[in-house]
Write a protein that holds these residues in place. Structure first.
Motif: not given
Length: 781
Positions: A458, A461-463, A465, A486-487, A490
């Motif tokens: 998860d 995947r979020r990074r 995106e 944010k990245q 993560l």
């Protein structure tokens, strides 16, 4: 009402705990009171018993559960029936926890009440919140008596009011003493507002309190204010009968667990954040300079404050104060946004996030995920068990050209995902359908997906995106910066998982997970090296998640390197990419090398130039030697440069700052068994009234004289002047002049800092001091 959740705590009303959520909207601050949450913990029973019969006496009062329920919870994926024990008040939980340990395994009884609420209600600090309930006024605040509270996920951060402050004290010698030395200035900055508060001390403190209450900041920042400014202010305010009523509810500054707490405001010590930066001497100005935000408007140093102030030159002290407060404020601007994102991901308030390490941050992330998955969290462990770490391939020493560094991207998280490495998938015995780690033979079930695998997938995947969105966003926009924060956040959390499994304080500690992850990592590096050699590459060095290669028969082209990456990728489940292309690089030993990249950047790893306990001249000399060797492939010129430096030392050409050595105190000077130079220097300063708390970076120089280095080490505080030859020193008997020990700096600083490099090219200490020559042909590996 809707707003941003900033902080969470609780108060007691009629013997019951009431959760308070400190929030901000466009109108300002409002407080949510939620009376619909009860403290609780879990018990896995050892045997049959009636939990309502369990009680404990404390201070003449019997403490018993409020109620007990049965529930089905997962323990490493397996459902188990447990008791949920509810308490009358959060302060009853520690006492009941001890009583219930006689009957079962007590779980999650150490989670603070307000943070338990955040997890259970799926709320996160620095994210949105919507609340329904009655609104009223209390102590000048909007208060919402909540009926429902829910999270609203936001893409941006709240626009918070950040106030930076810094105190200046008047002390004739060393560190100020709160028993006798007054505060003469408190510098304050919030946005465009700046004030250098000065005057009579009682008025200074009272004005500071008034400024905070009028500006109403959400966050108060300083630099080492938790260890110095706040305790000092507290003591001086008590002596002068001034109340530090700076809480949003009118409450005074308090200390909990040794840390300052300001109700309704976040208190962030930027020194905690600086400890994670690659800055060896963590002075305020050094950190600001590292972040590219250094301000220089003062013409004095801290040691000059007493003399300037008492002589009537207060303006220079004002400039010094303003310089400190600007540097503090700008450091906050650089470092706070990432911690806003960490706060949102981990749920905790920013000030707690800044104080805890990566392991604890992962712990809190896992607690939230565990609750969502109905998984019962283990208790923190306190143990220290070592295990074999990453594989390091011995470097081919010497100078090399046209070298590729291959990076095994997110190696450890990728291994944990590929082989389902998680505490709940680990099998201690035989297993038919398991992944088996090389060397250590630990087994992990292939199905179902483990607790860690699901979370890591998860996060990745979020990074992915976020990075995809970044690729379509203007790089100069604020949106791009927010996405980048944010990245990065993560990435930090993702890469912390492997270390977390082997951290002794982890709730989900699993030595087998850590051992298996590194075993697969070692296997992949060795396998990749074999493939590279079979394709005509020379493997120069390998370490943890990177491999340095070059072609045996000349420079490699990009096509050959791409083919190598494809071959390796077919064998191992890791994404591989070219991290750097080095025009030139030299290896000294494991984890120590320096290279010049194809785009002209200098990369230095593990060499003394990055350490803080060498004088500035030694670091500058080593860096210049590295640049000459890499940029001009001319070790002979580097040797000549070192000889020039030695000559200039003998001629007295360098200022004092080039000779200063900094080393930190890890304990009180009196607690050291072997008294090192910086400790003796600190003790010498203490004899004249200076203070050196634990954590101080002691700056000292070495002068000529008898005895060992420590006997000749003097702290900066005792140095009055320096003319290139003579150091004027303050002593108990008055000032005296001593010669700087040039031979010490030549033989113990300059030569050792470059010898490790130059000896790889055939030079030794005698060569550096003499005239032996080498040819360039002998330098290349």
């Amino acid at each position: 009402m809707e707003g941003w959740l900033i902080d969470a705590d609780y108060v007691t009303e009629a013997g019951r705990a009431v959760v308070r959520l400190w929030c901000r909207d466009e109108e300002g601050v409002f407080v949510v009171h939620d009376r619909n949450f009860t403290p609780y913990f879990y018990v896995i029973p050892y045997r049959d018993f009636d939990p309502m019969d369990v009680s404990v006496e404390s201070r003449g009062k019997e403490i018993a559960p409020l109620k007990v329920e049965k529930a089905r919870k997962k323990i490493f994926g397996r459902e188990t029936e447990v008791y949920v024990v509810y308490a009358h008040h959060p302060q009853d939980v520690p006492k009941l926890r001890e009583a219930f340990r006689d009957y079962g395994d007590v779980r999650e009884a150490d989670i603070p009440f307000a943070y338990r609420y955040l997890i259970d209600r799926d709320l996160a600090c620095m994210d949105g919140v919507r609340v329904e309930g009655e609104v009223r006024q209390e102590k000048g605040l909007r208060v919402v008596d909540a009926e429902t509270v829910e999270r609203i996920r936001k893409k941006t951060f709240p626009s918070l009011k950040v106030l930076a402050f810094d105190c200046e004290m008047l002390t004739e010698f060393g560190m100020a003493d709160a028993e006798k030395d007054p505060i003469i200035i408190i510098g304050v900055k919030m946005g465009d507002y700046e004030e250098i508060i000065h005057g009579e001390e009682r008025e200074i403190i009272a004005r500071f309190v008034k400024v905070i209450r009028e500006l109403d900041p959400d966050i108060i920042v300083g630099y080492n204010q938790d260890g110095f400014d706040w305790p000092y202010l507290k003591k001086r305010a008590e002596k002068l009968s001034v109340k530090l009523s700076i809480g949003r509810d009118g409450s005074e500054l308090t200390f909990r667990g040794g840390r300052p707490k300001i109700t309704g405001r976040l208190n962030v010590d930027l020194y905690d954040l600086a400890m994670r930066l690659d800055v060896k001497v963590k002075k305020l100005e050094n950190v600001a300079e590292f972040l590219g935000r250094k301000v220089e408007i003062a013409d004095i140093e801290a040691k000059d404050i007493y003399r300037r102030w008492t002589s009537g030159d207060k303006e220079s002290v004002f400039r010094y104060s303003r310089q400190d407060i600007l540097n503090t404020y700008f450091i906050a601007e650089e470092l706070l946004p990432m911690h806003y994102e960490l706060s949102r991901m981990v749920r905790l308030p920013v000030d707690d996030i800044t104080r805890i390490g990566r392991g604890k941050q992962v712990d809190w992330l896992l607690l939230s995920e565990a609750y969502r998955l109905n998984e019962l969290a283990p208790n923190p462990r306190e143990m220290d068990e070592g295990y074999e770490g990453a594989f390091v391939l011995e470097p081919v020493r010497g100078l090399h050209e046209n070298v590729y560094c291959l990076d095994f991207a997110s190696m450890y998280p990728s291994i944990m995902i590929a082989y389902n490495i998680s505490p709940d998938t680990y099998v201690s015995g035989a297993c038919d359908d398991c992944f088996v780690a090389p060397e250590v033979n630990h087994r992990f079930r292939k199905q179902p997906d483990g607790f860690f695998k699901r979370i890591l997938q998860d996060l990745i995947r979020r990074r992915r995106e976020v990075k995809a969105t970044m690729s379509k966003t203007d790089r100069d926009s604020i949106d791009y910066r927010l996405l980048d924060i944010k990245q990065q956040t993560l990435k930090i959390l993702t890469n912390s998982f492997y270390g977390y499994t082997g951290w002794s304080g982890a709730r989900w500690y699993c030595r087998a997970c850590a051992e298996a992850t590194t075993a697969w990592g070692r296997h992949f590096i060795k396998k990749s090296a074999e493939i590279a050699r079979s394709m005509g590459f020379e493997v120069l060095y390998g370490d943890t998640d990177s491999l340095f290669v070059k072609k045996d028969d000349g420079p490699a082209d990009s096509g050959e390197v791409e083919e190598l990456i494809k071959r390796i990728s077919r064998e191992i489940p890791i994404t591989i990419e070219v991290d750097e292309i080095y025009r030139t690089i030299f290896f000294v030993e494991k984890k120590r090398y320096a290279g010049l990249t194809s785009d002209g950047r200098l990369v230095v790893k593990g060499l003394e130039v990055r350490r803080g306990d060498w004088c500035e001249l030694a670091k500058e000399t080593q860096r210049s030697v590295i640049e000459i060797i890499l940029k001009e492939t001319n070790p002979e010129k580097a040797l000549k440069y070192v000889r020039e430096v030695i000559g200039r030392i003998k001629s007295g050409d360098y200022p004092l700052e080039k000779y200063i050595i900094y080393k930190g105190l890890t304990r009180k000077p009196s607690r050291y068994e072997s008294v090192q130079a910086h400790v003796k220097a600190a003790k010498r300063g203490m004899e004249l009234g200076y203070h050196y708390p634990v954590g101080t970076k002691v700056g000292f120089v070495v002068v000529e004289g008898s005895g060992n280095i420590g006997d000749r080490a003097y702290p900066l505080e005792l140095i009055e002047s320096f003319d290139g030859e003579l150091v004027e020193l303050k002593t108990k008997l008055g000032n005296e002049k001593r010669r700087i020990d040039k031979e010490y700096y030549i033989n113990n600083q300059i030569i050792p800092s470059v010898l490790r490099i130059l000896e790889r090219f055939g030079y030794n200490e005698l060569t550096i001091k003499g005239n032996t020559q080498k040819t360039l042909d002998s330098f290349f590996g």
